[in-house]
Scaffold this active site. Structure first.
Site, PDB file in Angstrom:
ATOM      1  N   GLY A  12       0.942  -1.327   0.265  1.00 41.82           N
ATOM      2  CA  GLY A  12       0.009  -0.128  -0.379  1.00 41.82           C
ATOM      3  C   GLY A  12       0.910   0.896   0.297  1.00 41.82           C
ATOM      4  O   GLY A  12       0.904   2.153   0.777  1.00 41.82           O
ATOM      5  N   MET A  86      -3.464  -6.420  -7.363  1.00 42.44           N
ATOM      6  CA  MET A  86      -3.323  -7.859  -8.254  1.00 42.44           C
ATOM      7  C   MET A  86      -4.436  -8.701  -9.011  1.00 42.44           C
ATOM      8  O   MET A  86      -3.414  -9.648  -8.747  1.00 42.44           O
ATOM      9  CB  MET A  86      -1.420  -8.249  -7.806  1.00 42.44           C
ATOM     10  CG  MET A  86      -0.200  -7.277  -6.714  1.00 42.44           C
ATOM     11  SD  MET A  86       0.407  -5.933  -8.343  1.00 42.44           S
ATOM     12  CE  MET A  86       0.904  -7.339  -9.275  1.00 42.44           C
ATOM     13  N   ARG A  87      -5.261  -7.830  -9.004  1.00 39.97           N
ATOM     14  CA  ARG A  87      -6.364  -9.086  -9.765  1.00 39.97           C
ATOM     15  C   ARG A  87      -6.807  -8.499 -11.192  1.00 39.97           C
ATOM     16  O   ARG A  87      -6.578  -7.439 -11.165  1.00 39.97           O
ATOM     17  CB  ARG A  87      -7.408  -8.915  -9.245  1.00 39.97           C
ATOM     18  CG  ARG A  87      -7.837  -9.855  -7.586  1.00 39.97           C
ATOM     19  CD  ARG A  87      -7.239 -11.066  -7.649  1.00 39.97           C
ATOM     20  NE  ARG A  87      -8.736 -12.156  -7.942  1.00 39.97           N
ATOM     21  CZ  ARG A  87      -8.330 -12.951  -8.606  1.00 39.97           C
ATOM     22  NH1 ARG A  87      -7.857 -13.948  -8.675  1.00 39.97           N
ATOM     23  NH2 ARG A  87      -9.940 -13.976  -9.163  1.00 39.97           N
ATOM     24  N   HIS A 105       1.225   1.637 -13.033  1.00 40.51           N
ATOM     25  CA  HIS A 105       1.666   0.320 -13.617  1.00 40.51           C
ATOM     26  C   HIS A 105       3.394   0.392 -13.622  1.00 40.51           C
ATOM     27  O   HIS A 105       3.776   1.189 -14.570  1.00 40.51           O
ATOM     28  CB  HIS A 105       1.429  -0.242 -15.047  1.00 40.51           C
ATOM     29  CG  HIS A 105       2.194  -1.889 -15.250  1.00 40.51           C
ATOM     30  ND1 HIS A 105       1.726  -3.358 -14.966  1.00 40.51           N
ATOM     31  CD2 HIS A 105       3.317  -2.079 -16.026  1.00 40.51           C
ATOM     32  CE1 HIS A 105       2.337  -3.990 -15.478  1.00 40.51           C
ATOM     33  NE2 HIS A 105       3.825  -3.775 -15.925  1.00 40.51           N
ATOM     34  N   THR A 137      -8.538  -0.096 -19.080  1.00 47.24           N
ATOM     35  CA  THR A 137      -9.433  -0.557 -20.618  1.00 47.24           C
ATOM     36  C   THR A 137      -9.631  -1.903 -20.564  1.00 47.24           C
ATOM     37  O   THR A 137      -9.027  -3.098 -19.292  1.00 47.24           O
ATOM     38  CB  THR A 137      -9.312  -0.022 -21.733  1.00 47.24           C
ATOM     39  OG1 THR A 137      -7.856  -0.458 -21.925  1.00 47.24           O
ATOM     40  CG2 THR A 137      -9.560   0.895 -21.432  1.00 47.24           C
ATOM     41  N   ASP A 141      -3.091  -4.033 -19.019  1.00 39.49           N
ATOM     42  CA  ASP A 141      -2.129  -3.128 -18.877  1.00 39.49           C
ATOM     43  C   ASP A 141      -2.360  -2.474 -20.129  1.00 39.49           C
ATOM     44  O   ASP A 141      -1.027  -1.871 -20.686  1.00 39.49           O
ATOM     45  CB  ASP A 141      -0.609  -3.759 -18.150  1.00 39.49           C
ATOM     46  CG  ASP A 141      -0.635  -4.152 -17.024  1.00 39.49           C
ATOM     47  OD1 ASP A 141      -1.440  -3.944 -16.665  1.00 39.49           O
ATOM     48  OD2 ASP A 141       0.110  -5.053 -16.736  1.00 39.49           O
TER      49      ASP A 141
HETATM   50  C1  GRF Z   1       4.010  -0.767  -7.534  1.00 42.19           C
HETATM   51  O1  GRF Z   1       5.200  -1.160  -7.742  1.00 42.19           O
HETATM   52  C2  GRF Z   1       2.657  -1.309  -8.411  1.00 42.19           C
HETATM   53  O2  GRF Z   1       3.054   0.116  -9.214  1.00 42.19           O
HETATM   54  C3  GRF Z   1       2.903  -2.205  -8.821  1.00 42.19           C
HETATM   55  O3  GRF Z   1       2.966  -2.861  -7.738  1.00 42.19           O
HETATM   56  C4  GRF Z   1       3.704  -2.158  -7.057  1.00 42.19           C
HETATM   57  C5  GRF Z   1       2.771  -2.136  -5.081  1.00 42.19           C
HETATM   58  O4  GRF Z   1       3.468  -1.009  -4.297  1.00 42.19           O
HETATM   59  N1  GRF Z   1       1.483  -2.783  -9.408  1.00 42.19           N
HETATM   60  P1  GRF Z   1       2.388  -0.553  -3.196  1.00 42.19           P
HETATM   61  O5  GRF Z   1       1.158  -2.214  -2.728  1.00 42.19           O
HETATM   62  O6  GRF Z   1       2.091   0.337  -3.688  1.00 42.19           O
HETATM   63  O7  GRF Z   1       2.842  -0.601  -2.249  1.00 42.19           O
END
Ligand code: GRF
Length: 211
Positions: A12, A86-87, A105, A137, A141
């Protein structure tokens, strides 16, 4: 006052950078698909409603997305920010929030979509890497790019060193773009990014000089 929701899956730190940026809006909920996400505690510590909807409790991706969408809609947000979420989301979910759904991303898209982006960058031997904020969309990515920040790849970099350099830029870039949206300057019109007052590229791409 505009309202926004942040979706997370873990640490986070991007969520924290958004919450601490003094954005012109109220964060009305932080939602994680993982009950043990560390970011939930730091959101709650800031007095923000933080909750988990565990994707493992749902029989299908569609069922999970329906529950997630219903929870988000109950907060009536103007903007939904994926921050290390991450889904993979179903097309139906993405279409429902089109134009108010952003993602960050950790690569210079369209290079290196998916996961392990820093390892991908090292394996490819690129000299510049970075991060991208885009409208979400149905293409993974692949949504319209709003802003990017670039960092050099240095001799001796490993995944951790490169990830840390990119993360600094993520923390600066995402609040900047979120502010544009909350200010009503950033729109997705006919699949294209419109940013009132400046072009997306001139306003946001910044590449540090390489010595
Ligand atoms: C970040 O690099 C984000 O871009 C990627 O996963 C990481 C998450 O980090 N998708 P956090 O949970 O915001 O610390």
């Amino acid at each position: 006052m505009k309202r926004y929701v942040i979706l997370i899956s873990g640490r986070g730190s991007n969520m924290e950078s958004l919450l601490d940026a003094g954005l012109p809006g109220e964060c009305v909920a932080v939602i994680s698909n993982k009950p043990d996400a560390a970011g939930l505690a730091s959101a709650a510590a800031r007095g923000i409603q933080a909750l988990a909807i565990d994707h493992k409790q749902f029989a299908s991706r569609e069922d999970f997305d329906a529950a997630l969408a219903a929870e988000i809609e109950s907060h009536a947000p103007d903007l939904v920010l994926l921050a290390g979420f991450m889904r993979i989301l179903t097309d139906g979910f993405v279409r429902r929030f089109e134009g108010r759904l952003l993602n960050i991303h950790p690569s210079l898209l369209p290079l290196f979509p998916g996961v392990k982006t820093h390892a991908q960058a090292l394996a490819a031997g690129v000299r510049l890497h970075g991060c991208t904020v885009h409208f979400v969309t149905p293409a993974l990515d692949g949504g319209p790019i709003i802003a990017q920040a670039a960092v050099p790849v240095l001799a001796g970099d490993d995944e951790a060193a490169l990830a840390a350099r990119v993360l600094v830029e993520e923390h600066a870039l995402y609040p900047r773009v979120a502010r544009w949206h909350l200010d009503g300057r950033l729109r997705l019109i006919d699949g294209r990014v419109r940013l009132a007052g400046e072009t997306a590229v001139r306003g946001a791409l910044h590449a540090p000089a390489i010595g």
